[in-house]
Design an enzyme around this catalytic site. Sequence first.
Site, PDB file in Angstrom:
ATOM      1  N   GLU A 155      41.248   6.423  20.089  1.00 33.78           N
ATOM      2  CA  GLU A 155      42.467   7.220  20.181  1.00 33.78           C
ATOM      3  C   GLU A 155      42.141   8.440  21.046  1.00 33.78           C
ATOM      4  O   GLU A 155      41.150   9.137  20.777  1.00 33.78           O
ATOM      5  CB  GLU A 155      42.935   7.667  18.796  1.00 33.78           C
TER       6      GLU A 155
ATOM      7  N   ARG B 126      29.665   1.937   9.437  1.00 37.19           N
ATOM      8  CA  ARG B 126      29.517   3.176  10.200  1.00 37.19           C
ATOM      9  C   ARG B 126      28.131   3.752   9.911  1.00 37.19           C
ATOM     10  O   ARG B 126      27.625   3.679   8.792  1.00 37.19           O
ATOM     11  CB  ARG B 126      30.588   4.159   9.744  1.00 37.19           C
TER      12      ARG B 126
ATOM     13  N   LYS C 297      36.319  13.999  13.854  1.00 36.57           N
ATOM     14  CA  LYS C 297      37.005  14.674  14.962  1.00 36.57           C
ATOM     15  C   LYS C 297      37.686  15.951  14.500  1.00 36.57           C
ATOM     16  O   LYS C 297      37.726  16.943  15.226  1.00 36.57           O
ATOM     17  CB  LYS C 297      38.043  13.737  15.600  1.00 36.57           C
TER      18      LYS C 297
END
Length: 554
Positions: A33, A257, A267
């Site tokens: 994104e 992850r 983020k």
Amino acid sequence: MSEEKSLNFIEEIIEEDLRKGNYKEIVTRFPPEPNGYLHLGHASSICLNFGLTKKYPGYTNLRFDDTNPTTEETEYVDSIKEDVKWLGFEWKNERYASDYFDTMYDYAVSLIKKGLAYVDDSTSEEIAAMKGTPTEHGKESSYRNRSIEENLDLFDQMKQGAFPDGSRTLRAKIDMAHVNMLMRDPVLYRIKHAHHHRTGDKWCIYPMYDMAHGQSDSIEQVTHSICTLEFVPHRELYDWLIEKLEIYPSHQYEFARRNINYTVTSKRKLLQLVNERYVTSWDDPRMPTISGLRRRGYTPESIRDFCDRIGVAKRENMVDVGLLEFCVREHLNKIALRRMVVFDPVKIIITDYPEGQLEMVPSEDNPEDENKTYRDIPFSREIYIEREDFMEDPPKKFFRLAPGQMVRLKSAYVIKCDEVIKDDLGNIIALHCTHIPNSKTGEANANIKVKGTLHWVSILHAVPVEIRLYDRLFKVEDPSSEEGDFKEYINPDSLQIIKTAYAEPALKTSKFNDRYQFLRKGYFMLDKDTSEEGLIFNRTVTLKDTWAKESKKD
């Protein structure tokens, strides 16, 4: 004979698919994104997705998941493309979820016509309350049984901008008693009157992640859609939408992850660090962003090596950032040019060396390089050495310079300290030394035994440089899990600036991609703040893991 590396579980799936003839080629995608800069976690995903199509027949698309216009910017799109290329990868197609907005709208209309989606007037809070809990069924919305015609009309009005933000959504009609709470009539579209970085003001309704992701994969005929573990609950909805829309059956696979200690990769938290000025920018060399690592001096090879070493697994774990530092040391040791820079100078006058005499002493650029190259370093009567390399009253095992003690100057002579010169306050301002003639490498007295070798620069030829010593941004292993605000755990010594260090003149011709080992100091690279006013170097990493020593003390 080297042992062949075992396959990870995704490679095993792909090899089985190819063996069965399920696909002639595989297609993957990297779908960021564009709402921030890429970080080390993204680097793992990039290396995995692009690495698979380097190993197996097929290709990878770069697709921007740009369905949230309020947080996305072209600046982030450009930075993402630069980072992927810098890491050494090329995508076949550059795509955007926004490329498919018309198709996704048609898909939504198709679901409505099949009686599988409805327009809901409930607020987001009301929808959340209807969801129930993992142990209690949800409640059906009072708008769930609207007619197909009414839903089509309302959805068209949503598209035309007839309603304000948040007043209506389009929801899938699945099962409010489903064990997977994501399957309890999830929201597919929301109203958002916001300017989009690519489609402008054409749309005021935007698909949710689940409505956009699988459908984009299907349009691009992605064979292996690889996500991190938090998307496991989404896979059921991913498959349901593909099945009900009767489109190309992409498949989602999840891997764990990798969290990295002494840093944060959220983020939202990284944006806080930038906006609240704890760091200078997204590419601050202390940031775990790819652009920050690049500016600090990390190489793409070292990051790819790191991603390869941590591997692909099904369980999450914490990775030691020391492994990343090890990978960059390994690579820089092979490629970095050796140079001499004195950070905290003390002056040496070689009293028996002729005044005004200059000689050029050859020194090896990199002893690890098979193709040996050398540069000439100017040597003169007055030089700088590091202040820490001299002690007036040294302990027994101090092998550097002291009164009456001898050391070798790197690539030059053996010298002996004869006298310490001080000012009126007792501060050392110079050392008087003598040298042993013909003691350079290859000369008659070269074999004189000394226990210490020091780096140095000729004062007359020294180039003033600024040195930025970067260290880990946080002083605790997992700042996100500590009590209170994660920013309370920022390392106050994460940046130390030496305004005037002195370098050998070869550094005057430095280029931005050159990597250096400053002898006995660490690995360094020229910073983009360099200007005509002066050279600025960033420390990429120390020569040894200093944190490992500290943890042993603790």
